[in-house]
Motif scaffolding. Structure first.
Motif, PDB file in Angstrom:
ATOM      1  N   ALA A   1      -4.276  -2.075  -2.786  1.00 41.24           N
ATOM      2  CA  ALA A   1      -3.897  -1.538  -4.349  1.00 41.24           C
ATOM      3  C   ALA A   1      -4.343  -0.133  -4.470  1.00 41.24           C
ATOM      4  CB  ALA A   1      -4.449  -2.338  -5.388  1.00 41.24           C
ATOM      5  N   TRP A   2      -5.240   0.245  -3.805  1.00 41.58           N
ATOM      6  CA  TRP A   2      -6.117   1.674  -3.975  1.00 41.58           C
ATOM      7  C   TRP A   2      -5.246   2.558  -2.937  1.00 41.58           C
ATOM      8  CZ3 TRP A   2      -7.560   0.077  -7.947  1.00 41.58           C
ATOM      9  CH2 TRP A   2      -8.343  -1.005  -8.175  1.00 41.58           C
ATOM     10  N   GLY A   3      -4.231   2.341  -2.137  1.00 43.50           N
ATOM     11  CA  GLY A   3      -3.440   3.158  -1.339  1.00 43.50           C
ATOM     12  C   GLY A   3      -4.300   3.588  -0.182  1.00 43.50           C
TER      13      GLY A   3
ATOM     14  N   GLN B   1      -5.129   6.140  -7.927  1.00 44.85           N
ATOM     15  CA  GLN B   1      -4.445   4.776  -8.228  1.00 44.85           C
ATOM     16  C   GLN B   1      -3.867   4.638  -9.652  1.00 44.85           C
ATOM     17  OE1 GLN B   1      -6.173   2.786 -10.661  1.00 44.85           O
ATOM     18  NE2 GLN B   1      -7.489   4.225 -11.132  1.00 44.85           N
ATOM     19  N   ARG B   2      -2.906   3.763  -9.713  1.00 43.12           N
ATOM     20  CA  ARG B   2      -2.128   3.587 -10.893  1.00 43.12           C
ATOM     21  C   ARG B   2      -2.720   2.524 -11.691  1.00 43.12           C
ATOM     22  NH1 ARG B   2       2.832   4.072  -9.657  1.00 43.12           N
ATOM     23  NH2 ARG B   2       2.569   4.670  -7.496  1.00 43.12           N
ATOM     24  N   TRP B   3      -3.474   1.554 -11.444  1.00 45.23           N
ATOM     25  CA  TRP B   3      -3.941   0.478 -11.985  1.00 45.23           C
ATOM     26  C   TRP B   3      -4.651   0.425 -13.154  1.00 45.23           C
ATOM     27  CZ3 TRP B   3      -1.344  -3.810 -10.477  1.00 45.23           C
ATOM     28  CH2 TRP B   3      -0.368  -3.689  -9.104  1.00 45.23           C
TER      29      TRP B   3
ATOM     30  N   ARG C   1       0.857  -1.123  -0.039  1.00 44.74           N
ATOM     31  CA  ARG C   1       0.028   0.031  -0.001  1.00 44.74           C
ATOM     32  C   ARG C   1       0.908   1.173  -0.089  1.00 44.74           C
ATOM     33  NH1 ARG C   1      -5.270   0.839   1.812  1.00 44.74           N
ATOM     34  NH2 ARG C   1      -5.359  -1.359   2.589  1.00 44.74           N
TER      35      ARG C   1
END
Length: 434
Positions: free
Chosen positions: A391-393, A398-400, A125
């Motif tokens: 994954a969502w910080g 977010q970078r995904w 994270r």
């Protein structure tokens, strides 16, 4: 809530009674029974853990933290209690403090699996992927893993690949956790396949049946894992769970791009477009995919899912038709314009991909359709609980996936501001379309 005197006078409930209420999902009863039990036996760490779990599921992580801190005062040096404290601190977004507590728990019990995995997710994270992906491998060492779990089965098929030479050998990459994890990590498969080929080896993907039709059009060879179809390619030399691919590629945050990497089948998209056109109650309205509940077996489902009543602000947006995307869920009320076509899903996520490719956007909690929409480049409004997946910080960036917009709870359990903001986004989308 009963007062302290009533608790002391009440008979001490057994742990079995508490667990029965837990398995029934009656968290209010679990909390009440645990308070009664702790009044008789304050140092009972197991009952304290059950109480904290009920408080967490009722969106009170601060109360859960306090419960475990009380248990820690009476049971100092217990690694499980320290790890539980860390979990509930993390659930409040205090990741630095949670990280220190997890590290402390691992010093007390270096072989513990759950705190190692939870610590890895905090590192991921926070962008410390070098440590995070390596530590995340601890999940594969669980001593309590079921004999028939996918990881256990694959361990009997072939040894885990740890970077050995693949010249003349076959690597089997397989589905490991949820469908959303597979969809998220599918972006990395071409890079891994190129590495395997460069080394003179061969890669076979074994995915769940629900993903097979979609994945097999992008990755070959691709087989269904449930039917053990990988046997048709011979006995693999090594196996690799898909969540270990980032470690083997030494993935860094800057390596991730948000561009689409999956596509729906064109002929199925046309068939679904005709179906939506024929079945929607309003052809001139926005057609919006909707997911409000996830798999109840998910560890954090109580945090990420919501009741239909919570979506009232969303349902008040005019000129919108909602399309449920998860089969078997609760029906939307008749007062809400909707079009449930999930009984037409014949090829799993390949049909879902074609369906959502005909829609204007997806509104979803943190579940597989979020990753599917992002992988396809479909606009997604993601409704996140306060903490959500690593994954969502910790913010709303977010970078995904370039097509995904995040809307995060300001505090645990508070969905109202999230739903209100998503409703505003749909108003804006309708205005832009008009």
């Amino acid at each position: 809530m009963p007062d302290a005197e009533a608790l002391i006078d009440a008979p001490n409930p057994s742990l079995q009674t508490i667990l029965e209420k837990r398995f029934a999902g009656d968290w209010a009863a679990v909390e009440s029974l645990c308070l009664t039990s702790l009044a008789h036996d304050p140092a009972n760490a197991e009952v304290a853990w059950q109480l904290a779990g009920a408080q967490w599921r009722r969106h009170a992580p601060a109360a859960a933290e306090n419960t475990m801190r009380g248990a820690h005062a009476l049971n100092p040096g217990n690694a499980n209690i320290v790890a539980a404290m860390a979990q509930f601190v993390a659930e409040q977004g205090r990741y630095g403090e949670a990280q220190r507590l997890y590290e402390r728990a691992l010093k007390l019990d270096p072989g513990a699996t759950t705190p190692a995995v939870d610590l890895a997710e905090i590192e991921l994270r926070n962008g410390d992927w070098r440590r995070g992906w390596a530590r995340y491998e601890a999940r594969l060492g669980r001593a309590d893993r079921a004999h028939n779990s996918i990881v256990s089965i694959m361990a009997r098929v072939a040894p885990h690949w740890a970077g050995q030479s693949l010249e003349g050998r076959t690597l089997l990459v397989y589905s490991e956790q949820g469908n959303g994890d597979d969809l998220q990590m599918a972006r990395l498969l071409p890079a891994l396949a190129a590495r395997v080929q460069h080394e003179g080896g061969r890669m076979v993907l074994a995915c769940r049946q629900a993903l097979h039709a979609l994945f097999s059009r992008h990755f070959a060879p691709c087989v269904e894992i449930e039917t053990q179809a990988y046997a048709q390619h011979g006995t693999p030399d090594y196996c690799l769970p898909i969540m270990s691919v980032p470690l083997m590629l030494r993935l860094k945050p800057d390596d991730v791009r948000g561009t689409p990497y999956l596509a729906a089948d064109a002929s199925r998209v046309e068939a679904w477009r005709a179906l939506v056109h024929a079945r929607t109650p309003r052809r001139d309205a926005l057609q919006i995919g909707l997911v409000w509940r996830g798999d109840s077996k998910h560890r954090r489902d109580a945090q990420r899912s919501m009741d239909l009543e919570t979506l009232d602000a969303l349902f008040s947006v005019p000129n919108v038709v909602f399309h449920p995307l998860t089969p078997g869920g609760a029906a939307l009320p008749a007062s809400v314009a909707h079009c449930d076509l999930t009984h037409h899903y014949q090829l799993g996520f390949d049909d879902v991909a074609a369906h959502v490719s005909t829609l204007d956007a997806i509104v979803t909690i943190d579940s597989a359709p979020l990753h599917l929409g992002g992988a396809l480049g479909v606009p997604v409004y993601a409704m996140l609980d306060h903490v959500s997946q690593w994954a969502w910080g910790s913010a709303e960036k977010q970078r995904w996936y370039d097509s995904v917009t995040l809307f995060r709870q300001p505090r645990p359990g508070d969905w109202q501001p999230v739903v209100a903001r998503v409703a505003q986004a749909l108003h804006a989308l309708a205005s832009a379309r008009a």
